[in-house]
Structures are given as structure tokens and as C-alpha cells.
Design an enzyme around this catalytic site. Structure first.
Site, PDB file in Angstrom:
ATOM      1  N   ARG A 171      64.564 -58.501  34.106  1.00  0.00           N
ATOM      2  CA  ARG A 171      64.280 -57.824  32.842  1.00  0.00           C
ATOM      3  C   ARG A 171      65.561 -57.500  32.065  1.00  0.00           C
ATOM      4  O   ARG A 171      65.675 -56.448  31.428  1.00  0.00           O
ATOM      5  CB  ARG A 171      63.469 -56.539  33.059  1.00  0.00           C
ATOM      6  N   SER A 224      54.867 -52.071  31.033  1.00  0.00           N
ATOM      7  CA  SER A 224      55.555 -51.371  32.116  1.00  0.00           C
ATOM      8  C   SER A 224      56.668 -50.492  31.556  1.00  0.00           C
ATOM      9  O   SER A 224      57.517 -50.951  30.796  1.00  0.00           O
ATOM     10  CB  SER A 224      56.151 -52.373  33.102  1.00  0.00           C
ATOM     11  N   GLU A 294      62.289 -49.830  31.610  1.00  0.00           N
ATOM     12  CA  GLU A 294      62.106 -51.177  31.077  1.00  0.00           C
ATOM     13  C   GLU A 294      61.843 -51.098  29.578  1.00  0.00           C
ATOM     14  O   GLU A 294      62.239 -51.967  28.817  1.00  0.00           O
ATOM     15  CB  GLU A 294      60.948 -51.879  31.781  1.00  0.00           C
TER      16      GLU A 294
END
Length: 308
Positions: A171, A224, A294
Site C-alpha cells: 500500500r 480499509s 491506509e
């Protein structure tokens, strides 16, 4: 010197389709966000980025508005929503413009009997955002199939990056970390394997059913909130810390999946940030782990990921 000179303000006001003091909540999956000083949609965002850079006008690129938390105070300068959604298929390679949604690209690949991109049916964002974040789902990620990216570095001009130059990690990427400040992604090229497109569609249908079962996708959320720590799940840790269902104003940690925060209607960015910091603090106190966000917070006074 302020970017708000009469010349800049006049240029901005004259841009076709520009809107002033545009609320951004409707342009995010969270349905949260204050106004942009100026807002417009563009199929050719590179031209606007180059012009803003020359004039010293701050700008922010926006795709589908997922994995994003916009400050209640809004965003300074210009927000450019990229709506360049074209694509082409050349044998095993697919070139997609930055504004094309990952879910749509997954279906396109299956329609052309290309396999290896089925996991992207679980990624609600656009290609541009997926490159910057190295988006992934169901055990796959963009770096598995990415060949190269074409874009623009303000003040330098067009640039093409090979996938290996982008520092793609979990990520993360060199683009997201600011290696090339203000860089714009225009297209990404992926390479897949030939295969059974009908079977790929069946796999995507099953993954979609599973996503519906395990995630609150019908609610207003950003996806998320935290990255998963190595060998563990952020959702499991937050639930084990006793925060499943915790609320702050109209924001709530999902009871279905604790790594999601839901906007029940009228939640503010401040509400969400408070829940984020509460989850980080509680997990750190109980498990000695520091959850890494995130979700990206942007705009005036937007802060996420600070120690507390």
C-alpha cells in the site's frame, strides 16, 4: 507570495466548468469533506497541472475519492477530478487511463480473455490512485502485473516510469511518499496471461459475494482504514481491543469489519480522526503495535497518523 493574485483568480474563474467553494463530500466514498476553493473535472488533467504549477497555484488530484478523508475545512487551491477513463488492449497488455475504475478494468480484462486481474474486482478506486497506493485485494496487488506508468512531473515535463522505479510496496509507492512532488499519473500498462474469461468472471462474482458478506460496502466508508500489520489483521486487533461498534458523533467503527469506519450521515472528518486515534491508542496500549493508516487525510488542518 500568495497564489491568490488577481491574475490567478481571473484565470481560475474563466476555466470551463470550474466551480467555486465546491463541497467535496459528494466526491468521496466517505461522503465527508469541506469545500475546494476551485473544483473542476477534466479528461486532460495534465494540461491543468502544468498550468497550475507554472502559476504557483496549489492543486490536488482526485479520482473516485476512496481511501481518502478530506478535512472539514476543505482544500486550498484547485481540486482536479480526473475523468480520463479510456483503455486499449494490445494482446496481453492493457493500457488504462488514470480515471478508469479498477473494478471496470477487471471486467474489461475478463471480456478479452485475460486473467490475473480478478482480484481488482475488490478495489473500488481508480487506476491513478491504485498506482500511487499499490492497491491490492484478495492476495493480489498492482505491482504483480504493472509494466510501466506514463505521467507528468511538474516543471520537468512528461515522464515514463518502469514499475521497478516506483518503489511499490504494501500500500505504498515512491509517488505516494513524495519522491516526485505533484506528479501526475496519466496511464498505466499492465501485462496479463491469456486464459478463460468466462471462468474469470465467475471468480469475480464469487469474490464479490464474499466481499458483500464480510465488508460494509453498502455504507458510506473509505475502505480499509489501517494497513494490516505483518502476520496479523488490523480489523482483528481493533475488535480485540474492544472497539467494534465504537462511535464518535455520526462515525462508527463497523460492527461487520472493525477496519472500516462508517459515516451514518453527517459525520465529520474530526469524528473520523478521533476514532482513528482512539483505535491506534487502544491497540498500542493492549498489543504494543502501532497501526499505520491506509486512509489518506488531506486538506486544511488534516492530520492522520500522528503519535498520541
Amino acid at each position: 507570495m500568495s497564489w491568490r493574485s488577481p491574475a490567478n483568480e481571473g484565470w481560475l474563474r474563466d476555466l470551463p466548468g470550474v466551480r467555486r467553494d465546491q463541497p467535496l463530500a459528494r466526491n468521496t466514498s466517505f461522503n465527508i469533506g469541506g469545500p475546494a476553493d476551485y473544483f473542476l473535472e477534466s479528461e486532460t488533467p495534465a494540461e491543468l497541472v502544468a498550468a497550475c504549477d507554472e502559476r504557483g497555484i496549489p492543486y490536488r488530484l482526485l479520482g473516485a475519492g476512496t481511501n481518502l478523508l478530506i478535512s472539514d475545512a476543505g482544500v486550498e487551491g484547485v481540486v482536479i477530478r480526473c475523468v480520463n477513463r479510456g483503455w486499449t488492449v494490445h494482446g496481453r497488455e492493457v493500457v488504462a487511463q488514470a480515471g478508469l475504475k479498477m473494478m471496470r478494468l477487471a471486467r474489461i480484462c475478463a471480456e478479452h480473455d485475460l486473467i490475473g486481474f480478478e482480484w481488482a474486482i475488490g478495489v473500488p478506486g481508480t487506476i491513478g490512485g491504485a498506482v500511487c497506493q499499490n492497491a491490492g485485494c484478495w492476495g493480489g496487488q498492482l505491482s504483480d502485473v504493472l509494466l510501466d506508468v506514463a505521467g507528468l512531473i511538474p516543471g520537468e515535463g512528461p515522464r515514463r516510469w518502469q514499475a521497478g522505479e516506483l518503489g511499490l510496496g504494501y500500500r505504498s509507492s515512491a509517488l505516494r511518499q513524495g519522491r516526485w512532488p505533484g506528479a501526475l499519473v496519466e496511464t498505466a500498462t499492465i501485462r496479463l496471461a491469456p486464459g478463460d474469461g468466462a471462468a474469470a468472471k465467475g471468480d469475480m462474482a464469487r469474490l464479490t459475494v464474499e466481499r458483500n458478506r464480510t465488508q460494509p460496502i453498502k455504507s458510506k466508508n473509505c475502505g480499509s482504514v489501517f494497513k494490516n500489520p505483518p502476520g496479523d489483521s488490523a480489523g482483528r486487533l481493533i475488535e480485540a481491543a474492544g472497539l467494534r461498534g465504537a462511535r464518535e458523533g455520526a462515525a462508527q467503527i463497523s460492527e461487520q469489519h472493525a477496519n472500516f469506519i462508517i459515516n451514518h450521515g453527517g459525520a465529520t472528518a474530526a469524528d473520523v480522526l478521533e476514532l482513528i486515534e482512539r483505535a491506534r491508542r487502544r491497540v498500542r496500549e493492549r498489543f504494543g503495535l502501532d497501526l499505520e493508516p491506509e486512509v489518506e487525510a488531506i486538506g486544511r488542518e488534516a492530520v492522520v497518523g500522528r503519535a498520541s
